[in-house]
Design a protein around this motif. Sequence first.
Motif, PDB file in Angstrom:
ATOM      1  N   GLU A  10       0.811  -1.218   0.000  1.00 53.46           N
ATOM      2  CA  GLU A  10       0.000   0.000   0.000  1.00 53.46           C
ATOM      3  C   GLU A  10       0.845   1.269   0.000  1.00 53.46           C
ATOM      4  O   GLU A  10       0.354   2.333  -0.378  1.00 53.46           O
ATOM      5  CB  GLU A  10      -0.910   0.016   1.233  1.00 53.46           C
ATOM      6  CG  GLU A  10      -1.970  -1.040   1.192  1.00 53.46           C
ATOM      7  CD  GLU A  10      -2.905  -0.955   2.375  1.00 53.46           C
ATOM      8  OE1 GLU A  10      -3.138   0.148   2.919  1.00 53.46           O
ATOM      9  OE2 GLU A  10      -3.437  -2.019   2.763  1.00 53.46           O
ATOM     10  N   ARG A  11       2.105   1.168   0.392  1.00 55.61           N
ATOM     11  CA  ARG A  11       2.954   2.356   0.508  1.00 55.61           C
ATOM     12  C   ARG A  11       3.763   2.625  -0.751  1.00 55.61           C
ATOM     13  O   ARG A  11       3.900   3.770  -1.170  1.00 55.61           O
ATOM     14  CB  ARG A  11       3.879   2.198   1.713  1.00 55.61           C
ATOM     15  CG  ARG A  11       4.708   3.417   2.047  1.00 55.61           C
ATOM     16  CD  ARG A  11       5.353   3.233   3.415  1.00 55.61           C
ATOM     17  NE  ARG A  11       6.112   4.399   3.792  1.00 55.61           N
ATOM     18  CZ  ARG A  11       7.435   4.451   3.829  1.00 55.61           C
ATOM     19  NH1 ARG A  11       8.149   3.379   3.516  1.00 55.61           N
ATOM     20  NH2 ARG A  11       8.045   5.550   4.200  1.00 55.61           N
ATOM     21  N   CYS A  26      -1.406  -6.123   8.949  1.00 56.45           N
ATOM     22  CA  CYS A  26      -1.960  -5.847  10.274  1.00 56.45           C
ATOM     23  C   CYS A  26      -3.233  -6.686  10.414  1.00 56.45           C
ATOM     24  O   CYS A  26      -3.588  -7.438   9.504  1.00 56.45           O
ATOM     25  CB  CYS A  26      -2.258  -4.356  10.431  1.00 56.45           C
ATOM     26  SG  CYS A  26      -3.650  -3.783   9.444  1.00 56.45           S
ATOM     27  N   CYS A  30      -4.160  -4.606   6.052  1.00 56.31           N
ATOM     28  CA  CYS A  30      -3.367  -3.608   5.340  1.00 56.31           C
ATOM     29  C   CYS A  30      -2.048  -4.300   5.039  1.00 56.31           C
ATOM     30  O   CYS A  30      -1.525  -5.029   5.886  1.00 56.31           O
ATOM     31  CB  CYS A  30      -3.158  -2.372   6.208  1.00 56.31           C
ATOM     32  SG  CYS A  30      -4.699  -1.560   6.698  1.00 56.31           S
ATOM     33  N   CYS A  44       1.242  -0.310  11.487  1.00 59.20           N
ATOM     34  CA  CYS A  44       0.378   0.078  10.374  1.00 59.20           C
ATOM     35  C   CYS A  44       0.049   1.567  10.473  1.00 59.20           C
ATOM     36  O   CYS A  44      -0.436   2.023  11.511  1.00 59.20           O
ATOM     37  CB  CYS A  44      -0.906  -0.745  10.408  1.00 59.20           C
ATOM     38  SG  CYS A  44      -2.070  -0.290   9.106  1.00 59.20           S
ATOM     39  N   PRO A  45       0.284   2.313   9.396  1.00 60.35           N
ATOM     40  CA  PRO A  45      -0.025   3.744   9.434  1.00 60.35           C
ATOM     41  C   PRO A  45      -1.528   4.027   9.371  1.00 60.35           C
ATOM     42  O   PRO A  45      -1.965   5.133   9.667  1.00 60.35           O
ATOM     43  CB  PRO A  45       0.674   4.285   8.184  1.00 60.35           C
ATOM     44  CG  PRO A  45       0.706   3.127   7.245  1.00 60.35           C
ATOM     45  CD  PRO A  45       0.881   1.912   8.122  1.00 60.35           C
ATOM     46  N   ASN A  46      -2.313   3.030   9.022  1.00 63.24           N
ATOM     47  CA  ASN A  46      -3.763   3.205   8.910  1.00 63.24           C
ATOM     48  C   ASN A  46      -4.472   3.022  10.253  1.00 63.24           C
ATOM     49  O   ASN A  46      -5.361   3.786  10.594  1.00 63.24           O
ATOM     50  CB  ASN A  46      -4.344   2.239   7.884  1.00 63.24           C
ATOM     51  CG  ASN A  46      -3.709   2.415   6.526  1.00 63.24           C
ATOM     52  OD1 ASN A  46      -3.429   3.524   6.094  1.00 63.24           O
ATOM     53  ND2 ASN A  46      -3.433   1.316   5.848  1.00 63.24           N
ATOM     54  N   CYS A  47      -4.076   1.982  10.993  1.00 66.76           N
ATOM     55  CA  CYS A  47      -4.782   1.666  12.235  1.00 66.76           C
ATOM     56  C   CYS A  47      -3.893   1.666  13.468  1.00 66.76           C
ATOM     57  O   CYS A  47      -4.397   1.557  14.590  1.00 66.76           O
ATOM     58  CB  CYS A  47      -5.481   0.317  12.110  1.00 66.76           C
ATOM     59  SG  CYS A  47      -4.342  -1.097  12.067  1.00 66.76           S
ATOM     60  N   LYS A  72      -4.014  -1.737  -3.846  1.00 70.68           N
ATOM     61  CA  LYS A  72      -4.313  -0.702  -2.871  1.00 70.68           C
ATOM     62  C   LYS A  72      -3.391   0.514  -2.972  1.00 70.68           C
ATOM     63  O   LYS A  72      -3.668   1.545  -2.379  1.00 70.68           O
ATOM     64  CB  LYS A  72      -4.223  -1.275  -1.452  1.00 70.68           C
ATOM     65  CG  LYS A  72      -5.201  -2.402  -1.180  1.00 70.68           C
ATOM     66  CD  LYS A  72      -6.607  -1.889  -1.131  1.00 70.68           C
ATOM     67  CE  LYS A  72      -7.579  -3.020  -0.774  1.00 70.68           C
ATOM     68  NZ  LYS A  72      -8.934  -2.561  -0.593  1.00 70.68           N
ATOM     69  N   ARG A  74      -1.903   3.841  -3.997  1.00 68.36           N
ATOM     70  CA  ARG A  74      -2.561   5.016  -4.577  1.00 68.36           C
ATOM     71  C   ARG A  74      -1.547   6.096  -4.963  1.00 68.36           C
ATOM     72  O   ARG A  74      -1.916   7.237  -5.140  1.00 68.36           O
ATOM     73  CB  ARG A  74      -3.568   5.574  -3.594  1.00 68.36           C
ATOM     74  CG  ARG A  74      -4.726   4.637  -3.380  1.00 68.36           C
ATOM     75  CD  ARG A  74      -5.755   5.245  -2.452  1.00 68.36           C
ATOM     76  NE  ARG A  74      -6.931   4.416  -2.373  1.00 68.36           N
ATOM     77  CZ  ARG A  74      -7.126   3.468  -1.478  1.00 68.36           C
ATOM     78  NH1 ARG A  74      -6.204   3.217  -0.576  1.00 68.36           N
ATOM     79  NH2 ARG A  74      -8.241   2.766  -1.471  1.00 68.36           N
TER      80      ARG A  74
END
Length: 75
Positions: A10-11, A26, A30, A44-47, A72, A74
């Motif tokens: 995702e990164r 995670c 993610c 995880c930078p999201n959660c 995922k 972006r």
Amino acid sequence: LMLEMRPDCERCGVDLPAELAGAFICSFECTFCADCSDALDDRCPNCGGELVDRPTRAKAKLEKFPASTVRKFRG
């Protein structure tokens, strides 16, 4: 319920095939590559959850239980 086995980091967007090691997830799945997981200090930078090694899926099982094809990244 099976893991989605998401196909990319995702990164940074690097490919993460389901049958190969090197992906970190995670509890919400993610997904990040080893380099990005290290850069994120295994968080995880999201959660905010811990990033752990994603198990691999045997090639023989991928036909019956395919990995996700939804990317995922972006960037």
